[in-house]
Design an enzyme around this catalytic site. Structure first.
Site, mmCIF file in Angstrom:
data_model
loop_
_atom_site.group_PDB
_atom_site.id
_atom_site.type_symbol
_atom_site.label_atom_id
_atom_site.label_comp_id
_atom_site.label_asym_id
_atom_site.label_seq_id
_atom_site.Cartn_x
_atom_site.Cartn_y
_atom_site.Cartn_z
ATOM 1 N N GLY A 35 2.712 2.850 11.516
ATOM 2 C CA GLY A 35 3.569 4.026 11.462
ATOM 3 C C GLY A 35 4.076 4.493 12.807
ATOM 4 N N GLU B 60 -6.917 4.756 7.822
ATOM 5 C CA GLU B 60 -6.743 6.181 7.524
ATOM 6 C C GLU B 60 -7.980 6.754 6.833
ATOM 7 O OE1 GLU B 60 -1.981 5.389 7.242
ATOM 8 O OE2 GLU B 60 -3.135 5.626 5.401
ATOM 9 N N SER C 73 2.786 -2.504 10.526
ATOM 10 C CA SER C 73 4.253 -2.387 10.584
ATOM 11 C C SER C 73 4.950 -3.728 10.369
ATOM 12 C CB SER C 73 4.693 -1.776 11.922
ATOM 13 O OG SER C 73 4.231 -0.450 12.027
ATOM 14 N N ASN D 34 0.871 -1.177 0.000
ATOM 15 C CA ASN D 34 0.000 0.000 0.000
ATOM 16 C C ASN D 34 0.908 1.226 0.000
ATOM 17 O OD1 ASN D 34 -1.913 1.983 0.412
ATOM 18 N ND2 ASN D 34 -2.301 1.458 2.548
ATOM 19 N N GLU E 157 -5.626 -4.566 10.656
ATOM 20 C CA GLU E 157 -4.681 -3.515 11.022
ATOM 21 C C GLU E 157 -4.855 -3.156 12.494
ATOM 22 O OE1 GLU E 157 -4.662 -0.216 7.847
ATOM 23 O OE2 GLU E 157 -6.770 -0.561 8.321
ATOM 24 N N LYS F 119 0.132 4.323 -0.305
ATOM 25 C CA LYS F 119 -0.472 5.499 0.313
ATOM 26 C C LYS F 119 -0.217 6.740 -0.560
ATOM 27 C CE LYS F 119 -0.218 3.323 4.823
ATOM 28 N NZ LYS F 119 -0.092 3.493 6.285
ATOM 29 N N HIS G 95 -9.451 1.243 4.778
ATOM 30 C CA HIS G 95 -8.197 1.419 5.508
ATOM 31 C C HIS G 95 -8.438 2.346 6.700
ATOM 32 C CE1 HIS G 95 -4.061 2.568 6.445
ATOM 33 N NE2 HIS G 95 -3.704 1.477 5.808
#
Length: 251
Positions: A173, A98, A213, A9, A167, A11, A96
């Protein structure tokens, strides 16, 4: 038999030129290499057509990072599932963390997006996961179950075409990583939630990826777990050598 999958991904990273170069580097490293998983790179909308032109589809799939819940129309700035499909893409990331966090995407909206993706022959990589507060207050299993259950109006045939990505949002991150045992526990929980709705065969054949991660140093331990079928890779997917290190964790 469910598939092992490593999906990148990207991003909001790389220009078109940088993306073409990165895709070409990954493609070159895959040539002549025996791999024990499917490989997919999910790139910004602006890159899809250009990247499609430089990769070998026998070596890897191509995906988008989102699509609209609308078929077409007056939705300035949106990109439909039909548009994504027309670029040569085979996959699309949906839900996702985000997108949920920064753009307020709801379970209802994500069901509609998933339905559109399936209608146009795309494989959704549907993301679920809990934030740190939910992990710490003990509600994480219920939270993740409710996100998976948002898709439960789909027919068994439709659901069987979906890839799930777990996730732990607190590990994206941040440098933190769920332990392999924590990942396995959640993946097994997700599989049981699916089994309770759709039966053991569909649950056993659903690929569930880890998306927190994952990097070359921990991929082998994660992928060795029986319910972890690969990874949805963020930062490590932006470097061809790191991404290959994760792919090679499936030996």
């Amino acid at each position: 038999m469910r598939k092992n999958i490593v999906a990148g991904n990207w991003k909001m990273n790389t220009t078109v030129e940088e993306g073409i170069e990165l895709a070409d580097q990954i493609n070159s490293r895959l040539e002549g290499k025996e791999k024990n998983c499917e490989v997919v790179i999910c790139v910004p909308f602006t890159h899809l057509t250009s990247v499609n032109a430089v990769i070998d589809k026998d070596l890897m799939g191509l995906g988008a990072e989102n699509c609209s819940e609308h078929e077409k129309g007056a939705y300035t700035g949106e990109v439909s599932a039909a548009m994504v499909k027309s670029t040569g893409a085979s996959h699309v990331i949906l839900g996702h963390s985000e997108r949920r966090q920064y753009f307020g995407e709801t379970n209802e909206q994500l069901l509609a997006k998933t339905q559109k993706a399936l209608e146009h022959g795309l494989t959704p990589i549907f993301c679920v996961g809990e934030v740190l507060e939910e992990r710490e207050n003990g509600t994480f299993n219920d939270v993740v179950a409710s996100q998976v259950e948002a898709l439960f109006s789909l027919s068994p045939e439709a659901f069987s075409k979906i890839v799930i990505a777990y996730e732990p949002v607190w590990a994206i991150g941040t440098g933190k990583t769920a332990t392999a045992d924590q990942a396995e526990d959640m993946h097994a929980h997700i599989r049981k939630v699916i089994e309770d709705k759709y039966g053991k065969e569909i649950a056993d054949n659903t690929s569930i990826l880890y998306g927190g991660s994952c990097k070359p140093s921990n991929a082998k331990e994660l992928f060795a777990k029986p319910d972890v079928d690969g990874g949805l890779i963020g930062g490590a997917a932006l470097d061809a050598d790191s991404f290959m290190g994760i792919i090679e964790a499936f030996d």
